[in-house]
Design an enzyme around this catalytic site. Structure first.
Site, PDB file in Angstrom:
ATOM      1  N   GLU A  24     -31.775  32.745  51.043  1.00  0.00           N
ATOM      2  CA  GLU A  24     -30.779  31.714  51.495  1.00  0.00           C
ATOM      3  C   GLU A  24     -31.386  31.497  52.878  1.00  0.00           C
ATOM      4  OE1 GLU A  24     -28.215  30.394  50.203  1.00  0.00           O
ATOM      5  OE2 GLU A  24     -29.020  31.419  48.471  1.00  0.00           O
ATOM      6  N   ASP A  66     -56.912   6.336  54.654  1.00  0.00           N
ATOM      7  CA  ASP A  66     -55.568   7.036  54.039  1.00  0.00           C
ATOM      8  C   ASP A  66     -54.384   6.227  54.023  1.00  0.00           C
ATOM      9  OD1 ASP A  66     -57.278   8.985  52.944  1.00  0.00           O
ATOM     10  OD2 ASP A  66     -56.773  10.474  54.210  1.00  0.00           O
ATOM     11  N   PRO A 103     -35.802  22.616  54.825  1.00  0.00           N
ATOM     12  CA  PRO A 103     -35.372  21.317  54.273  1.00  0.00           C
ATOM     13  C   PRO A 103     -34.653  20.569  55.427  1.00  0.00           C
ATOM     14  CG  PRO A 103     -34.198  22.946  53.196  1.00  0.00           C
ATOM     15  CD  PRO A 103     -35.667  23.680  53.720  1.00  0.00           C
ATOM     16  N   ARG A 140     -57.436  18.387  57.544  1.00  0.00           N
ATOM     17  CA  ARG A 140     -58.243  17.157  57.108  1.00  0.00           C
ATOM     18  C   ARG A 140     -58.690  16.065  58.358  1.00  0.00           C
ATOM     19  NH1 ARG A 140     -57.019  12.901  54.864  1.00  0.00           N
ATOM     20  NH2 ARG A 140     -58.394  13.120  52.861  1.00  0.00           N
TER      21      ARG A 140
END
Length: 260
Positions: A116, A169, A89, A154
């Site tokens: 963690e 897309d 993150p 893809r």
């Protein structure tokens, strides 16, 4: 293209990669996905891969040596250089533009953390970049790894039956507006009439120029409604501005509001 995934749950990654577009691409030999479990490279009877953090605090931290050995084994399985990505993150947000850059590489080695996180020294020594799939926290990097594999795969030549599917897309480069600026237009299939509504008549008429114009208008309008930060109206070409105004007028008419 080859994907190597260092994870405590290689079966999970293999299962995710076994379906749909990625699964079919593997069957056709267009790409391969390989899992590497650091527990297989851990020492001792308990095969420990984590330990308590220095400085105290909750949770456990993944240790250097099992991960380093797993990464080394993965690197050695193919002579082509591997670009190592840690799913975190704290990483750089994953965008369609970044996916295109990753898809140009012959190999990706994806490192999945747990607990963690991973000892920072290992990240500094072995990882080329960190990537995040969003501003939230998951239990581990396996789901983000599956997302990266699917998004990258893809875009590889031959993976999709129709290459135009990727070109159209959301977030793909727009020739008029620049990189990744518009959301996709709505799509419909049979039957043309249904209790939930009818397919727009323009899509049934066979006039390709009118269909392209309608789809462009819908993409502009949908982006304006849902992701306005992607749309710099001042920079729109004149025809796009007209289409967006037509979309707004139709929206007002449907809502029963007087046209501006």
């Amino acid at each position: 293209m080859r994907f190597d995934v260092v994870t405590l749950f290689p079966e999970f990654v293999a299962a995710c990669a076994g379906f749909g577009v990625v699964g079919r691409a593997q069957e056709r030999g267009l790409l391969s996905v390989h899992g590497w479990n650091p527990r297989d490279y851990a020492e001792g009877n308990y095969r420990r891969v984590d330990d308590r953090p220095f400085g105290g605090g909750p949770g456990m931290v993944m240790m250097i040596e099992p991960l380093r050995a797993a990464i080394a084994a993965a690197r050695g399985a193919d002579p082509r250089p591997a670009h190592v990505v840690y799913l975190s993150p704290q990483g750089r947000p994953l965008t369609q533009a970044r996916v295109r850059e990753l898809a140009a590489r012959p190999r990706l080695l994806l490192l999945c953390g747990r607990y963690e996180g991973v000892d920072e020294r290992l990240l500094a020594a072995e990882v080329d970049e960190e990537i995040s799939i969003g501003d939230y926290v998951l239990s581990g990097g396996e789901l983000p790894a599956a997302v990266v594999i699917d998004a990258v795969a893809r875009l590889r030549e031959g993976v999709l039956n129709d290459a135009e599917s990727a070109v159209q897309d959301s977030f793909e480069d727009d020739p008029a507006l620049g990189p990744g600026r518009l959301l996709d237009c709505p799509h419909y299939t049979r039957p043309p009439q249904h209790p939930l509504g009818d397919v727009p008549a323009v899509l049934l008429g066979g006039n390709h120029a009118e269909i392209a114009r309608w789809r462009r208008m819908q993409a502009l309008g949908r982006t304006w409604q849902r992701r306005p930060e992607l749309l710099d109206e001042a920079a729109l070409p004149a025809e796009d501005r007209r289409l967006l105004e037509a979309y707004r007028a139709a929206l007002s008419a449907d809502a029963g509001d007087p046209e501006p």
